[in-house]
Design a protein around this motif. Structure first.
Motif, short mmCIF file in Angstrom:
data_model
loop_
_atom_site.label_atom_id
_atom_site.label_comp_id
_atom_site.label_asym_id
_atom_site.label_seq_id
_atom_site.Cartn_x
_atom_site.Cartn_y
_atom_site.Cartn_z
N TYR A 4 -14.71 -1.53 -5.19
CA TYR A 4 -13.61 -0.58 -5.26
C TYR A 4 -13.01 -0.64 -6.66
O TYR A 4 -12.86 -1.72 -7.23
CB TYR A 4 -12.54 -0.91 -4.21
CG TYR A 4 -13.08 -0.78 -2.81
CD1 TYR A 4 -12.91 0.40 -2.09
CD2 TYR A 4 -13.78 -1.82 -2.22
CE1 TYR A 4 -13.43 0.53 -0.82
CE2 TYR A 4 -14.30 -1.69 -0.94
CZ TYR A 4 -14.12 -0.52 -0.25
OH TYR A 4 -14.64 -0.38 1.00
N LYS A 37 -9.97 1.31 -9.43
CA LYS A 37 -8.79 2.15 -9.52
C LYS A 37 -8.63 2.61 -10.96
O LYS A 37 -9.10 1.95 -11.89
CB LYS A 37 -7.55 1.40 -9.04
CG LYS A 37 -7.28 0.09 -9.75
CD LYS A 37 -6.16 -0.65 -9.06
CE LYS A 37 -6.01 -2.05 -9.63
NZ LYS A 37 -5.00 -2.82 -8.92
N SER A 95 -2.79 3.82 -8.26
CA SER A 95 -2.75 4.18 -6.84
C SER A 95 -3.97 5.01 -6.42
O SER A 95 -4.22 5.19 -5.23
CB SER A 95 -1.47 4.95 -6.52
OG SER A 95 -1.46 6.18 -7.21
N LYS A 114 -11.25 8.66 -0.98
CA LYS A 114 -11.04 8.29 0.41
C LYS A 114 -11.49 9.40 1.36
O LYS A 114 -11.98 9.14 2.45
CB LYS A 114 -9.57 7.96 0.63
CG LYS A 114 -9.28 7.40 1.99
CD LYS A 114 -7.87 6.87 2.09
CE LYS A 114 -7.66 6.23 3.43
NZ LYS A 114 -6.47 5.40 3.46
N ASP A 157 -6.34 -5.85 -1.75
CA ASP A 157 -5.32 -4.92 -1.24
C ASP A 157 -5.75 -3.47 -1.45
O ASP A 157 -5.50 -2.61 -0.60
CB ASP A 157 -3.97 -5.17 -1.90
CG ASP A 157 -3.31 -6.45 -1.43
OD1 ASP A 157 -3.68 -6.95 -0.34
OD2 ASP A 157 -2.44 -6.96 -2.16
N ASP A 158 -6.40 -3.18 -2.59
CA ASP A 158 -6.89 -1.82 -2.85
C ASP A 158 -7.97 -1.44 -1.84
O ASP A 158 -7.99 -0.31 -1.35
CB ASP A 158 -7.46 -1.72 -4.27
CG ASP A 158 -6.40 -1.92 -5.34
OD1 ASP A 158 -5.24 -1.51 -5.12
OD2 ASP A 158 -6.72 -2.50 -6.38
N ARG A 167 -6.24 -0.55 1.38
CA ARG A 167 -5.60 0.77 1.28
C ARG A 167 -6.63 1.89 1.40
O ARG A 167 -6.38 2.92 2.01
CB ARG A 167 -4.85 0.92 -0.05
CG ARG A 167 -3.54 0.17 -0.09
CD ARG A 167 -2.69 0.53 -1.29
NE ARG A 167 -2.27 1.92 -1.18
CZ ARG A 167 -2.36 2.79 -2.17
NH1 ARG A 167 -2.83 2.44 -3.35
NH2 ARG A 167 -1.95 4.04 -2.01
N TYR A 168 -7.80 1.70 0.80
CA TYR A 168 -8.85 2.71 0.85
C TYR A 168 -9.41 2.85 2.27
O TYR A 168 -9.62 3.95 2.76
CB TYR A 168 -9.97 2.34 -0.13
CG TYR A 168 -11.08 3.37 -0.22
CD1 TYR A 168 -11.05 4.35 -1.19
CD2 TYR A 168 -12.15 3.36 0.66
CE1 TYR A 168 -12.06 5.29 -1.29
CE2 TYR A 168 -13.17 4.29 0.58
CZ TYR A 168 -13.12 5.25 -0.40
OH TYR A 168 -14.12 6.19 -0.49
N ASP A 205 -8.06 1.82 5.23
CA ASP A 205 -7.09 2.04 6.31
C ASP A 205 -6.85 3.53 6.49
O ASP A 205 -6.32 4.20 5.60
CB ASP A 205 -5.79 1.32 5.99
CG ASP A 205 -4.80 1.31 7.14
OD1 ASP A 205 -4.89 2.20 8.02
OD2 ASP A 205 -3.94 0.42 7.15
N ILE A 263 -3.29 5.19 5.92
CA ILE A 263 -2.69 5.27 4.59
C ILE A 263 -3.31 6.44 3.83
O ILE A 263 -4.53 6.55 3.73
CB ILE A 263 -2.92 3.96 3.81
CG1 ILE A 263 -2.26 2.78 4.53
CG2 ILE A 263 -2.40 4.08 2.39
CD1 ILE A 263 -2.55 1.44 3.92
N GLN A 264 -2.45 7.31 3.30
CA GLN A 264 -2.91 8.46 2.51
C GLN A 264 -2.92 8.10 1.03
O GLN A 264 -2.01 7.44 0.54
CB GLN A 264 -1.98 9.66 2.72
CG GLN A 264 -2.00 10.21 4.13
CD GLN A 264 -3.36 10.82 4.47
OE1 GLN A 264 -3.99 11.46 3.66
NE2 GLN A 264 -3.80 10.59 5.69
N ILE A 265 -3.95 8.54 0.31
CA ILE A 265 -4.02 8.38 -1.14
C ILE A 265 -4.07 9.78 -1.74
O ILE A 265 -4.93 10.58 -1.39
CB ILE A 265 -5.27 7.56 -1.55
CG1 ILE A 265 -5.20 6.15 -0.97
CG2 ILE A 265 -5.37 7.51 -3.08
CD1 ILE A 265 -6.43 5.30 -1.27
#
Length: 68
Positions: A10, A12, A18, A36, A54-55, A58-59, A61, A64-66
């Protein structure tokens, strides 16, 4: 030993941490990755940094919206 960006990792964006992507392939200075929402994007290697655990969460889950 420093981890490297490879397929399945992953990343960023350096300018907007974010925005998280999953790497599918690397070719010289270009990264083929997916957002995502599974949309394919091509990123410059110099524009990204390796994501953290953590990233990854977040991706992956779905609650969770990105914003891209």
């Amino acid at each position: 030993m420093k981890e490297q960006i490879t397929g399945g990792t992953y990343v960023k964006l350096k300018v907007c941490p974010s925005k998280i992507y999953k790497v599918t392939d690397i070719n010289c200075e270009l990264i083929d990755a997916t957002q995502k929402d599974k949309k394919r994007v091509v990123l410059n290697l110099s524009d990204v940094e390796l994501g953290t655990d953590d990233d990854m969460i977040r991706y992956e889950d779905t609650s969770i919206q990105i914003e891209y």
